[in-house]
Write a protein that holds these residues in place. Structure first.
Motif, PDB file in Angstrom:
ATOM      1  N   TYR A 258       1.073  -1.454   0.193  1.00 51.48           N
ATOM      2  CA  TYR A 258       0.363  -0.294  -0.215  1.00 51.48           C
ATOM      3  C   TYR A 258       0.550   1.336  -0.242  1.00 51.48           C
TER       4      TYR A 258
ATOM      5  N   ARG B 178       0.855   5.812   0.555  1.00 50.92           N
ATOM      6  CA  ARG B 178      -0.086   6.405   1.776  1.00 50.92           C
ATOM      7  C   ARG B 178       0.123   7.922   0.972  1.00 50.92           C
TER       8      ARG B 178
ATOM      9  N   ALA C  41      -8.236  10.981  -0.397  1.00 52.22           N
ATOM     10  CA  ALA C  41      -9.446   9.764   0.279  1.00 52.22           C
ATOM     11  C   ALA C  41      -9.926   9.488  -0.413  1.00 52.22           C
TER      12      ALA C  41
ATOM     13  N   GLN D  55     -12.560   6.052   1.384  1.00 52.82           N
ATOM     14  CA  GLN D  55     -12.252   6.037   2.759  1.00 52.82           C
ATOM     15  C   GLN D  55     -13.319   7.801   2.856  1.00 52.82           C
TER      16      GLN D  55
ATOM     17  N   TRP E 259     -13.615  11.220   5.268  1.00 49.76           N
ATOM     18  CA  TRP E 259     -12.762  12.211   5.521  1.00 49.76           C
ATOM     19  C   TRP E 259     -12.737  13.083   4.272  1.00 49.76           C
TER      20      TRP E 259
ATOM     21  N   ILE F 106      -2.972  12.666  11.447  1.00 48.14           N
ATOM     22  CA  ILE F 106      -4.319  11.829  11.606  1.00 48.14           C
ATOM     23  C   ILE F 106      -4.422  11.362  10.182  1.00 48.14           C
ATOM     24  N   ALA F 107      -4.782  11.678   8.851  1.00 48.37           N
ATOM     25  CA  ALA F 107      -5.256  11.795   7.832  1.00 48.37           C
ATOM     26  C   ALA F 107      -4.492  10.884   7.639  1.00 48.37           C
TER      27      ALA F 107
ATOM     28  N   ALA G  85      -1.450   9.511   8.064  1.00 44.56           N
ATOM     29  CA  ALA G  85      -1.581   8.625   8.479  1.00 44.56           C
ATOM     30  C   ALA G  85      -2.354   7.365   8.033  1.00 44.56           C
ATOM     31  N   THR G  86      -3.483   7.622   8.096  1.00 45.69           N
ATOM     32  CA  THR G  86      -4.359   6.557   8.134  1.00 45.69           C
ATOM     33  C   THR G  86      -4.649   6.100   7.018  1.00 45.69           C
ATOM     34  N   ILE G  87      -4.925   7.290   5.875  1.00 41.69           N
ATOM     35  CA  ILE G  87      -5.678   7.529   4.063  1.00 41.69           C
ATOM     36  C   ILE G  87      -4.606   6.081   3.785  1.00 41.69           C
ATOM     37  N   LYS G  88      -4.837   5.212   3.120  1.00 37.43           N
ATOM     38  CA  LYS G  88      -3.554   4.510   2.327  1.00 37.43           C
ATOM     39  C   LYS G  88      -4.586   4.077   1.106  1.00 37.43           C
TER      40      LYS G  88
END
Length: 109
Positions: free
Chosen positions: A9, A11, A54, A59, A62, A99-100, A102-105
């Motif tokens: 994946y 980011r 996003a 996702q 977001w 945070i976004a 780091a988490t959106i992948k």
């Protein structure tokens, strides 16, 4: 000797998230200067870019968050915010970007 496993994946939102967080963490220092207009441009543009990534990552939750950030920090029709709440919003926005990022992948093709 171990064989490295390829990353499956990527980011895409991490770099724009970090750049926006840097701008937002510096924003309280620049609020009463002409440079704050530049911060507004940077944050609103990067919010739209992160929202796009996003959407690509499916996702969807977001997208409204970053649409709201783009509206609140927009430089064309600036909203009349000031005071300690606006200063706290800069830090909160920076944390949301990190945070976004780091988490959106998305799966690597």
């Amino acid at each position: 000797m171990t064989v490295a496993t390829p990353v499956t994946y990527q980011r895409n939102a991490l770099a724009p998230g970090i750049l926006a967080a840097i701008a937002l963490f510096l924003a309280p220092l620049l609020m009463e200067t002409d440079w704050f207009l530049f911060v507004r441009f940077v944050v609103s543009i990067l919010a739209l870019i992160v929202a796009w990534f996003a959407g690509q990552a499916r996702q969807w939750w977001w997208i409204p968050v970053f649409a709201a950030i783009a509206v609140v920090w927009n430089p064309i029709f600036p909203l009349p915010f000031s005071g300690p709440v606006w200063i706290a919003a800069q830090a909160a926005g920076a944390i949301v970007f990190l945070i976004a990022g780091a988490t959106i992948k998305v799966a690597r093709a």
